[in-house]
Write an enzyme that holds these catalytic residues in place. Sequence first.
Site, PDB file in Angstrom:
ATOM      1  N   ASP A  81     -19.660 -20.434 -32.238  1.00  0.00           N
ATOM      2  CA  ASP A  81     -19.504 -20.211 -30.800  1.00  0.00           C
ATOM      3  C   ASP A  81     -19.923 -21.484 -30.070  1.00  0.00           C
ATOM      4  OD1 ASP A  81     -22.241 -20.092 -31.069  1.00  0.00           O
ATOM      5  OD2 ASP A  81     -22.509 -18.380 -29.742  1.00  0.00           O
TER       6      ASP A  81
ATOM      7  N   SER B 187     -23.773 -20.091 -24.259  1.00  0.00           N
ATOM      8  CA  SER B 187     -23.402 -19.577 -25.575  1.00  0.00           C
ATOM      9  C   SER B 187     -21.901 -19.306 -25.688  1.00  0.00           C
ATOM     10  CB  SER B 187     -24.222 -18.318 -25.870  1.00  0.00           C
ATOM     11  OG  SER B 187     -24.125 -17.949 -27.215  1.00  0.00           O
TER      12      SER B 187
ATOM     13  N   ASP C 221     -24.980 -21.124 -32.371  1.00  0.00           N
ATOM     14  CA  ASP C 221     -26.081 -20.310 -32.900  1.00  0.00           C
ATOM     15  C   ASP C 221     -25.573 -19.044 -33.575  1.00  0.00           C
ATOM     16  OD1 ASP C 221     -25.360 -18.804 -30.671  1.00  0.00           O
ATOM     17  OD2 ASP C 221     -27.431 -18.452 -30.010  1.00  0.00           O
TER      18      ASP C 221
ATOM     19  N   ASP D 252     -22.496 -22.710 -28.554  1.00  0.00           N
ATOM     20  CA  ASP D 252     -23.740 -23.445 -28.836  1.00  0.00           C
ATOM     21  C   ASP D 252     -24.124 -23.384 -30.308  1.00  0.00           C
ATOM     22  OD1 ASP D 252     -24.487 -20.760 -28.805  1.00  0.00           O
ATOM     23  OD2 ASP D 252     -26.446 -21.146 -27.914  1.00  0.00           O
TER      24      ASP D 252
END
EC number: 5.4.2.10
Length: 446
Positions: free
Chosen positions: A242, A99, A246, A244
């Site tokens: 960010d 992440s 999400d 990833d």
Amino acid sequence: MKLFGTDGVRGEAGTFLTAELAMRVAMAAGIYFKAHSITNKILVGKDTRRSGYMIENAIVSGLTAIGYDVIQIGPMPTPAIAFITENMRCDAGIMISASHNSFEDNGIKFFDGRGDKLPHSVEEEIEKIFFDKDTILEAQTQGKYIGKAKRIDDVIGRYIVQLKNSFPRDLSLKDMRIVLDAANGAGYMVGPTVLEELGAEVIVLHNKPDGFNINDSCGALHTKDVCESVVKYRADLGIALDGDADRVVIVDENGVVVDGDQLLGALGAFMSDRGTLKGGGIVSTVMSNRGLDDFMSDKGLKLFRSDVGDKNVLEVMKKEGINFGGEQSGHVIISDFAKTGDGLVSALQVLALLLKTSQKASKALRPFALYPQKLVNIKVKTKKVLSEIDGLDEKLKELDENGVHHLVRYSGTENKLRVLLECKDAKKMNLYMDEMVEFFQKALNA
């Protein structure tokens, strides 16, 4: 050793998260999913970290060794993995990502066949299998029963269609200038594509991943570049993802970051006004600002709180029959369109709000006054049980007696203690924060 944290398995690649551990985790998860298998297929995606190659190959080895067929789709956002897992009718989906962390770390997140993150009870079952050598050994197959793997490179189109379907058909971005910071992460291709296909003029930052520059002074946690670029290019909005994709951080037309709780309040009220908000309220976490409570109450809406983590937010959403929730950090879940936090879906709803209300972001996205709030992350050598720290109960009681709301918790992914204080009196809050930091530095790092 405990495998699962607040968001899957995460740690430094090559030390904690080795190829051996990744393969064994994949085998353990595969054994669990095999017991409920429908299609004997598992989807695997990743972000742009160099270590993703090592971990992906280890996961594929582990899954095929126990007879699973694997579909590899390369770098894709975490919410895309959730969507495509269900869309392609796989038994499960696996996302390789840490992440917002720097490139040295990596992680493994699991989704079930419906695209939902696994509940803690299932993670515990997988951990039990992981540590059971006999079960792992017995599950391995031979000859024609060994699984196969194939790479599919064109599934990005399915996710782009899903994103575009979340945006109202009666709107267009043709008059919008948007700065997008892709964090050199998993959203570097899909982010610019979907915004441009909806008509926007897009200035893209940090969309050249090299395996090491993910989240490096860019993206949702480092907004200097996107803020400056919004002003430089006179953009209507800035969007920072960010690693990833999400989570999302929104920047208004003046180059100022919009607080995550303000964003939740604005979107929740917008959905309520349009009649699309279900359950009579929204879900946020224990870290949300008390100003959000006041705003929701004024709107005749309820605010439900969950533990930290978008998985916990979603659990409360399901329990209360609510379709909107999120975290102050930028994880926003709109369950009509996504099964997990989705930075691009959230950004598109913000753009819809601006177009429908004909307002600038600086006005539309700050609908209430925030209570003064401060969050400090303290690096710790060991994570002592908080209830066993001498003098802590007395400290917290003093805060309560002086009208200072507090939340003290360890990070689920890093060796850090998070201390959050909130009070209508900012001066009082800052004084108490200095005391709390000094107290914990002595208690946990002596």
